[in-house]
Write a protein that holds these residues in place. Structure first.
Motif, short mmCIF file in Angstrom:
data_model
loop_
_atom_site.label_atom_id
_atom_site.label_comp_id
_atom_site.label_asym_id
_atom_site.label_seq_id
_atom_site.Cartn_x
_atom_site.Cartn_y
_atom_site.Cartn_z
N ALA A 165 0.84 -1.20 0.00
CA ALA A 165 0.00 0.00 0.00
C ALA A 165 0.87 1.24 0.00
O ALA A 165 1.95 1.27 0.60
N GLU A 166 0.44 2.27 -0.70
CA GLU A 166 1.18 3.52 -0.81
C GLU A 166 0.23 4.70 -0.68
O GLU A 166 -0.94 4.63 -1.08
N ARG A 167 0.76 5.79 -0.18
CA ARG A 167 0.01 7.04 -0.18
C ARG A 167 -0.09 7.57 -1.61
O ARG A 167 0.77 7.28 -2.45
N VAL A 168 -1.13 8.34 -1.87
CA VAL A 168 -1.29 9.00 -3.17
C VAL A 168 -0.78 10.43 -3.03
O VAL A 168 -1.37 11.22 -2.28
N PRO A 169 0.33 10.80 -3.69
CA PRO A 169 0.82 12.17 -3.59
C PRO A 169 -0.25 13.17 -4.01
O PRO A 169 -0.93 12.99 -5.03
N TRP A 213 -3.22 3.89 -2.70
CA TRP A 213 -2.94 2.84 -3.67
C TRP A 213 -2.76 1.51 -2.94
O TRP A 213 -2.16 1.47 -1.87
N VAL A 214 -3.25 0.44 -3.54
CA VAL A 214 -2.88 -0.91 -3.13
C VAL A 214 -2.27 -1.54 -4.38
O VAL A 214 -2.98 -2.00 -5.28
N ARG A 215 -0.95 -1.49 -4.44
CA ARG A 215 -0.24 -1.92 -5.64
C ARG A 215 -0.22 -3.45 -5.74
O ARG A 215 -0.18 -4.15 -4.73
N ASN A 216 -0.25 -3.93 -6.98
CA ASN A 216 -0.14 -5.37 -7.28
C ASN A 216 -1.26 -6.18 -6.63
O ASN A 216 -1.05 -7.33 -6.23
N CYS A 217 -2.44 -5.59 -6.55
CA CYS A 217 -3.58 -6.32 -5.98
C CYS A 217 -3.91 -7.56 -6.81
O CYS A 217 -4.29 -8.59 -6.27
N LEU A 218 -3.74 -7.44 -8.13
CA LEU A 218 -3.97 -8.55 -9.04
C LEU A 218 -2.72 -8.79 -9.89
O LEU A 218 -1.97 -7.84 -10.16
N LEU A 237 -10.98 0.90 -7.55
CA LEU A 237 -10.77 0.93 -8.99
C LEU A 237 -9.50 0.15 -9.29
O LEU A 237 -8.40 0.58 -8.92
N VAL A 238 -9.64 -1.01 -9.93
CA VAL A 238 -8.48 -1.85 -10.25
C VAL A 238 -8.18 -1.71 -11.74
O VAL A 238 -9.04 -2.03 -12.58
N TYR A 239 -6.98 -1.23 -12.05
CA TYR A 239 -6.58 -1.07 -13.44
C TYR A 239 -6.24 -2.44 -14.02
O TYR A 239 -5.45 -3.18 -13.43
N LEU A 240 -6.82 -2.76 -15.18
CA LEU A 240 -6.68 -4.09 -15.74
C LEU A 240 -5.71 -4.16 -16.93
O LEU A 240 -5.31 -5.25 -17.32
N ASN A 241 -5.36 -3.01 -17.49
CA ASN A 241 -4.40 -3.01 -18.59
C ASN A 241 -3.69 -1.66 -18.64
O ASN A 241 -4.03 -0.73 -17.91
N GLU A 242 -2.68 -1.57 -19.49
CA GLU A 242 -1.87 -0.35 -19.58
C GLU A 242 -1.72 0.16 -21.01
O GLU A 242 -1.20 1.25 -21.23
N GLU A 243 -2.16 -0.60 -22.00
CA GLU A 243 -1.87 -0.31 -23.40
C GLU A 243 -2.87 0.68 -23.98
O GLU A 243 -3.58 0.40 -24.95
N TYR A 244 -2.93 1.87 -23.41
CA TYR A 244 -3.82 2.90 -23.92
C TYR A 244 -3.18 4.26 -23.68
O TYR A 244 -2.33 4.42 -22.79
N ALA A 245 -3.58 5.25 -24.46
CA ALA A 245 -3.02 6.60 -24.35
C ALA A 245 -3.98 7.51 -23.60
O ALA A 245 -5.19 7.48 -23.85
N CYS A 246 -3.42 8.31 -22.71
CA CYS A 246 -4.19 9.24 -21.88
C CYS A 246 -5.15 8.44 -20.99
O CYS A 246 -4.79 7.38 -20.53
N ALA A 248 -4.73 -1.24 -7.45
CA ALA A 248 -6.06 -0.81 -7.00
C ALA A 248 -5.97 0.58 -6.38
O ALA A 248 -5.12 0.83 -5.53
N LEU A 249 -6.81 1.47 -6.83
CA LEU A 249 -6.94 2.80 -6.25
C LEU A 249 -8.20 2.79 -5.39
O LEU A 249 -9.30 2.52 -5.88
N VAL A 250 -8.04 3.07 -4.09
CA VAL A 250 -9.15 3.06 -3.14
C VAL A 250 -9.42 4.49 -2.72
O VAL A 250 -8.50 5.19 -2.28
N PHE A 251 -10.67 4.97 -2.86
CA PHE A 251 -10.94 6.37 -2.52
C PHE A 251 -12.39 6.54 -2.10
O PHE A 251 -13.29 5.79 -2.50
N ARG A 252 -12.63 7.57 -1.28
CA ARG A 252 -13.96 7.84 -0.74
C ARG A 252 -14.92 8.31 -1.84
O ARG A 252 -14.53 9.00 -2.78
N HIS A 253 -16.20 7.96 -1.65
CA HIS A 253 -17.22 8.28 -2.65
C HIS A 253 -17.41 9.78 -2.87
O HIS A 253 -17.82 10.19 -3.96
#
Length: 299
Positions: free
Chosen positions: A32-36, A45-50, A195-204, A251-256
């Motif tokens: 887990a990491e803080r979000v600057p 952040w919860v890195r490498n969740c998957l 929010l769990v990011y599932l891929n990286e091959e996209y722009a912006c 995984a990015l964890v954040f309040r609603h």
């Protein structure tokens, strides 16, 4: 709850079973990491969740389950969603997240907040869950902060899961997430988005959090006319944004409460898995409380 969220998915359930079976191995890589730029009470952040293979399996399951085009703007510029009910996938993700998220927290801090509002809004937060039923509101009608605190104890991930797909030229409008009661319960409400990011091959396509109001000058008449004539021009930004983008499996964890948007994807396809962390409502005297509102993160 939309009907699509009540529909079970064998594809998602199968992936959930596989993730649960490999949790011991993947857990060694999670950190887990803080979000600057973000208050620790807002998210982390919860890195490498998957693992990369698990991310690909979820994408395949979502495509098999099917996507439905969102209609926020009434055009094909909105992202599409693959929604289902999958307690197996939700519980498998929760098992990965649980050591790194708040065990107890407060409920909703406001209707829609900017990141600059965090310190003020969350410092002494003591509110009922957003959309709390009448029985809770009536029971607390005469309560004051000096006699009652409203807390939530971590209960798990909501069983409603969603994969969001962004094609080139698509985005998700600025919004805050909704606090909902977990199906089958009478006292458990969602507080944090996952929010769990599932891929990286996209722009912006960054996840963008509104920091504060922008100070840019208003557009001239000619600039506004150009914007109105160009269908590819997004509305001029009213806010300054914190742009975040995770690697596959993060995984990015954040309040609603906090305003955010799914930024415009310019090339290739973006996939993210969306869940919620839910908390069971309770109230207690202030002197009895030892609650924490932040996750345990590395500095």
């Amino acid at each position: 709850m939309p009907a699509s969220f009540r529909k079970r998915s064998e594809a998602f359930d199968c992936v959930g079973e596989a993730i649960a079976a490999s949790t011991g191995t993947q857990a060694e890589a999670i950190v887990a990491e803080r979000v600057p730029g973000m208050d620790a009470r807002v998210g982390c952040w919860v890195r490498n969740c998957l693992s990369p293979d698990e991310c690909r399996a979820i994408i395949i399951a979502a495509e098999a389950h099917g996507f439905e085009q969102r209609q926020f703007e009434g055009s094909d510029r909105d992202s599409a969603s693959s929604c289902a009910c999958s307690d197996k996938l939700a519980s498998a993700i929760f098992e990965r997240l649980q050591p790194y998220v708040a065990e107890r927290t407060t409920f909703d801090g406001g209707s829609a907040l900017l990141l600059c509002d965090a310190a003020r809004a969350l410092a002494h937060l003591d509110s009922l869950p957003r959309n709390a039923p009448a029985r809770l509101r009536n029971a607390n009608a005469n309560a004051t902060p000096s006699t009652t605190l409203h807390w939530g104890t971590l209960a798990g991930c909501n069983v409603s899961v969603r994969v969001e797909r962004y094609q080139p030229g698509q985005h998700l409008k600025l919004h805050r997430d909704g606090c909902v009661i977990v199906p089958g319960t009478t006292d458990t409400y969602t507080v944090f988005a996952v929010l769990v990011y599932l891929n990286e091959e996209y722009a912006c396509g960054a996840t963008r959090f509104a920091i504060d109001h922008a100070t840019q000058p208003a557009p001239t008449d000619d600039e506004q006319a150009h914007d109105n004539d160009d269908e590819n021009t997004l509305p001029r930004e009213l806010y300054r944004f914190l742009d975040l983008r995770g690697q596959a499996g993060d995984a990015l964890v954040f309040r609603h409460e906090f305003l955010h948007t799914g930024g415009l994807v310019e090339d290739a396809i973006k996939y993210v898995l969306r869940l919620d962390l839910a908390y069971r409502y309770q109230r207690e005297a202030p002197q009895q409380s030892t609650a924490t509102t932040t996750a345990t993160v590395d500095s």
